[in-house]
Design a protein around this motif. Sequence first.
Motif, short mmCIF file in Angstrom:
data_model
loop_
_atom_site.label_atom_id
_atom_site.label_comp_id
_atom_site.label_asym_id
_atom_site.label_seq_id
_atom_site.Cartn_x
_atom_site.Cartn_y
_atom_site.Cartn_z
N ALA A 98 0.86 -1.25 0.24
CA ALA A 98 0.14 0.28 0.24
C ALA A 98 1.30 1.04 0.29
O ALA A 98 0.53 2.29 0.64
CB ALA A 98 -0.81 0.10 1.26
N TYR A 100 1.85 3.78 -2.61
CA TYR A 100 1.11 3.66 -3.79
C TYR A 100 2.60 4.61 -4.78
O TYR A 100 2.92 4.75 -5.77
CB TYR A 100 0.56 4.00 -4.30
N SER A 133 -1.87 0.82 -10.01
CA SER A 133 -1.32 2.04 -8.07
C SER A 133 -2.36 2.67 -7.85
O SER A 133 -3.17 2.94 -6.81
CB SER A 133 -0.15 2.62 -8.73
N TYR A 134 -3.29 3.43 -9.18
CA TYR A 134 -3.91 4.55 -9.43
C TYR A 134 -5.44 3.48 -8.61
O TYR A 134 -6.12 3.93 -7.92
CB TYR A 134 -4.88 4.85 -11.12
N ASN A 136 -6.22 0.55 -7.10
CA ASN A 136 -6.04 0.49 -5.34
C ASN A 136 -6.27 1.67 -4.32
O ASN A 136 -6.52 1.46 -3.62
CB ASN A 136 -4.36 0.06 -5.32
N ARG A 137 -6.25 2.65 -5.50
CA ARG A 137 -6.56 3.95 -4.51
C ARG A 137 -7.92 4.65 -4.69
O ARG A 137 -8.02 5.75 -4.78
CB ARG A 137 -5.19 5.36 -4.52
N SER A 138 -8.52 3.98 -5.33
CA SER A 138 -9.71 3.69 -5.92
C SER A 138 -10.12 5.18 -6.75
O SER A 138 -10.89 5.63 -7.39
CB SER A 138 -10.63 4.76 -4.66
N ARG A 139 -9.09 5.48 -7.52
CA ARG A 139 -8.56 7.09 -8.64
C ARG A 139 -9.14 5.74 -10.18
O ARG A 139 -7.82 5.67 -10.77
CB ARG A 139 -7.48 7.68 -9.15
N SER A 279 -4.52 -4.09 2.89
CA SER A 279 -6.03 -3.56 2.75
C SER A 279 -7.13 -4.71 3.07
O SER A 279 -8.55 -4.47 3.98
CB SER A 279 -6.87 -2.55 1.83
N ASP A 326 -5.50 4.89 6.85
CA ASP A 326 -7.46 4.84 6.33
C ASP A 326 -7.81 5.41 7.52
O ASP A 326 -8.70 4.46 8.19
CB ASP A 326 -7.51 2.90 5.98
N ASN A 371 -9.38 16.94 -0.65
CA ASN A 371 -9.41 15.68 -1.62
C ASN A 371 -9.85 16.40 -3.28
O ASN A 371 -9.49 16.44 -3.93
CB ASN A 371 -9.67 14.38 -1.91
#
Length: 662
Positions: A98, A100, A133-134, A136-139, A279, A326, A371
């Motif tokens: 995690a 990223y 990578s993106y 996993n960060r919900s992007r 996670s 988190d 954000n």
Amino acid sequence: MRFPPLVFLMGAAFAVTAFAGAAVAQNKAAVLIAKLPVTKDTARGYVYNDICNFYASSQADSGLYWAREAIRYTESIHWKKGIGFFHSLAGRMNNDLARYDAALKEFDTAMSIFIAIRDTAKMISTINDIGVSYMNRSRFDQAAPYFFQALSLAEAKGNKSLAAVANSNISDLYYAQSDWQRAIRYDTLAIGLYGEVRDSTGLANGYLGLANAYLKTSDTAGARTYYAKAAAMEKAVGNDFGLAEVYTNEAVTRSRVPDALAEQLRAQAIWDRVSPLHSISINNTGNIGLSYKALATADTPANRELLHKAETYMLKAIDMSRKVADSGGVAYFTGVLAELQGLMGDYKDAYENFHKYQDEEDSLHSQESKNKLAELEELHEVALRDKQIEITRLNLLAEKRRRLVLIVGLCLVGVIGVLLFFQNRARQRTNVQLRRLNKDLAAAEKVKAKFFAILSHDLRSPIAGFINFINLQRAKPDLLNAAKVAAHQQKIADYAEGLLSSMEAMLLWSKGQMESFTPESRPVPVSALFRHLAIFFAGQENLLSFVEEGELTLYSDDNYVKTILHNLTANALRAVAAQPGGRVECRAFASGGRVALEIRDNGPGMTHEQLRAIEEDRPLSQSSRGFGLHIVRDLARAIGCRISVTSEIGAGTTFHLGFAAA
């Protein structure tokens, strides 16, 4: 209902299994690490790869350590492909941990190397990893272009393995956005491709993704079927990370809480070993607390021992969530903890944790605003970068024009240089030709001088004797009786034959001195050469003999060979003519893949001065062999014949000739 004994037994079993598995893993890791000092160059890089792959499915942090060690080593041996590969591998380890931002830096480094060395397959793989990578960060909006780009490139290159990975990632993308049907469609495509390339690990991931999607569509039976397939495949390939994920997700399909808890504990035993802060591991830890809470509240009053277990796991989940920053996890698990403490009568702590839960929720909402502002700021930075890119493009265009002018100028200079170079080369070739012609002219003068010297030596004697005999017969015809006349006539005939032979040999020799006359090689049977000599020297059978060891055929110009043999045989016969018991032997035999001819006599032998005529280009004065040795020497050179001579005074002379076999 009470289930404590079952729960405690399950926990103990998983602890023993985890300990045994860890011992085996440490032993395997030690074996791999022991190989490093005894391997060199790129071979050591492959050992590093085995170590990293081993830890990738068990301890991502250890895998990351060895990936960095591999980067240092590959940089020391300047192995670009290895450097890029291990940067990419370090990025994947950071993804699993995690981390990223660190992962993206590793992928950027790897990508620049793969572009430089034009490794398309590694480029596609890295593009997929950046998308992960993106995601996993919900992007998701940033991840999607990378996945579809990877899929397009893989299909264009016909790389089914990488196309399968891209399809699987796209499925995960749709799954994260709750589009279950599209997730199922892309996972099905991925499974088909994984099956074609026989990728067991890929198949396991595909089955897991399909099971998760079916579970979301409430198809529990379908989900269990694919979870079972995924678990079997993960076990077969030894992927503990994937197996833990399967067990975690499969717990959701269990309708009975004890069964779900058993799956969760089995999964957590692996998570604690392979990637405790992942996670999924954090969510599974919280789910274990919820399962203990459900078991505790199944009794009336609630089982306090199970409530304490639930509290322990909730505290652990909160701590793990804080470690990975988190906020959502911290808020949720804190709220559950407050509820548990209320059930246990610890109202003070419950009240405090409930307020913490509300604070975390407020902070979370505030973070969402931050954000959004960050996204707006990022869009602004993107716009600024776009402007800078446009300015850079214009500068590059101007620089390109300047380079074009410079290149044209350099080309003109190059053309002039090439013309001067070829002019100089032509002058050099002309000078070389002039030097060669001058050398040939000097050689011709030398040949002319040698030719007249030989003529003066070898033709004077027979012609003078012939003239003297004619003058004697004319002045005093009655001086000689009939027997002496016959003897002298025979001698005149011998002189005439010798003179004719010398003239023929001289003609052939003179041709050999001219470049326009070249030998014409053909297969020549040795028996034909010996027949020619026997006919030419008929009447001297008592002195001359022939020996041929087998049916031999040499490859050369027969006229040149006959002249060489004729001269050497004639010289040998003259040498033994006055020798009691004199003999000349012509012998042929095979030697080292070639044909050897020897002319051997037992005459008086040759002096050192006479032998030098074979090697030197000077006339041999006052020699009984005279012009013939020059003929032999020059003609042998012309046809590439290897000639050597051995002689001993009083014992005789042997000439050895070597020819190519036909």
